[in-house]
Enzyme design. Structure first.
Site, PDB file in Angstrom:
ATOM      1  N   ARG A 197       0.826  -1.225   0.000  1.00  0.00           N
ATOM      2  CA  ARG A 197       0.000   0.000   0.000  1.00  0.00           C
ATOM      3  C   ARG A 197       0.856   1.269   0.000  1.00  0.00           C
ATOM      4  NH1 ARG A 197      -3.487   3.122   4.163  1.00  0.00           N
ATOM      5  NH2 ARG A 197      -5.355   3.677   3.019  1.00  0.00           N
ATOM      6  N   ILE A 257      -7.324   7.609  -1.002  1.00  0.00           N
ATOM      7  CA  ILE A 257      -7.191   6.148  -1.045  1.00  0.00           C
ATOM      8  C   ILE A 257      -8.043   5.667   0.132  1.00  0.00           C
ATOM      9  CG2 ILE A 257      -5.006   6.268   0.300  1.00  0.00           C
ATOM     10  CD1 ILE A 257      -4.106   3.683  -1.063  1.00  0.00           C
ATOM     11  N   SER A 258      -8.952   4.704  -0.116  1.00  0.00           N
ATOM     12  CA  SER A 258      -9.876   4.276   0.931  1.00  0.00           C
ATOM     13  C   SER A 258      -9.129   3.626   2.087  1.00  0.00           C
ATOM     14  CB  SER A 258     -10.888   3.260   0.379  1.00  0.00           C
ATOM     15  OG  SER A 258     -11.615   3.802  -0.699  1.00  0.00           O
ATOM     16  N   GLN A 259      -9.788   3.622   3.246  1.00  0.00           N
ATOM     17  CA  GLN A 259      -9.271   2.932   4.430  1.00  0.00           C
ATOM     18  C   GLN A 259      -9.160   1.430   4.128  1.00  0.00           C
ATOM     19  OE1 GLN A 259     -12.006   3.654   7.626  1.00  0.00           O
ATOM     20  NE2 GLN A 259     -11.057   2.133   8.972  1.00  0.00           N
TER      21      GLN A 259
END
Ligand code: SAH
Length: 213
Positions: free
Chosen positions: A37, A63-65
């Site tokens: 990530r 950027i999503s959790q």
């Protein structure tokens, strides 16, 4: 672009954390364990890459959790070789997670800068989705129908045009609602003109917008 033992260790902890929060699907956890990530993030946030939080990626997007990525991926229920349409490429992280699970990915982004960035980055990391610059509301009629459709931005209502591009028996996962928070909704297409929905709690996404920029 380094993926060190330190990063791998931090990912292991992140996987423990999202598992404690309720993610059960081993294939999803394994994909989160594999995707670096930190390489999808802007330089000023890299040190936080393995926190279970959303971060800015430029163009006013995030950027999503990781928990949210895992939750949507679990609901999507992808099988190897499934043809999957993703709306909202963003950093490309979610697309990489789906590729790790053996799916074939078609991903659309409406922000030119993000589209170009992901298109350069992902192949360098060995991830090869098909990239499209356009408005996700239109889907990709000439490439469908799809086994699965994943929307990673908040849709004001279930986008019915996209259900038309889903195979019968196919599933779509979409956060539905206004700017505050949205209900994670799983749509199952049960016949050519029929679908059922299941709701799975509240989440917060950036809005799904019309047109391209
Ligand atoms: N899946 C991404 C999440 C990015 S946030 C990731 O893993 O990083 C949601 C993204 O959806 C943003 O990049 C935003 O620009 C994009 N988006 C919003 N509306 C869209 C639309 N109509 N078509 C395509 N992309 C859209």
């Amino acid at each position: 672009m380094e993926d060190s033992y330190l990063h791998k260790g931090l990912r292991e902890k992140l996987v423990d954390e999202i598992q404690r929060k309720g993610i059960r699907d081993e294939r999803v956890l394994e994909a989160i364990r594999k995707v670096p990530r930190h390489l999808f993030m802007e330089s000023s946030f890299i040190k936080f890459a393995y926190k279970d939080q959303a971060f800015p990626i430029g163009s006013g997007q995030t950027i999503s959790q990781p928990y949210t990525v895992a939750f949507q991926t679990e609901l999507l229920d992808v099988r190897p070789h499934d043809k999957v349409l993703e709306i909202g490429t963003g950093s490309g992280y979610q697309a990489a997670v789906l590729l790790e699970m053996g799916a074939r990915i078609y991903t659309i982004e409406r922000q030119k800068e993000l589209y170009l960035k992901a298109q350069t980055l992902l192949p360098k990391l060995g991830y090869k989705p098909s990239f499209f610059y356009g408005d996700g509301y239109q889907g990709l009629p000439t490439y469908g129908p799809f086994d699965r459709i994943l929307i990673t931005a908040a849709a004001p209502a279930i986008p019915t045009t996209l259900i038309e591009q889903l195979k019968t028996g196919g599933k779509m996962v979409v956060p539905v609602g206004g700017s505050g928070s949205q209900v994670m909704t799983q749509v199952e297409k049960t016949g050519p003109d029929k679908y059922v929905t299941h709701e799975h709690g509240w989440f917060v996404f950036v809005p799904m917008l019309k047109g391209r920029e």
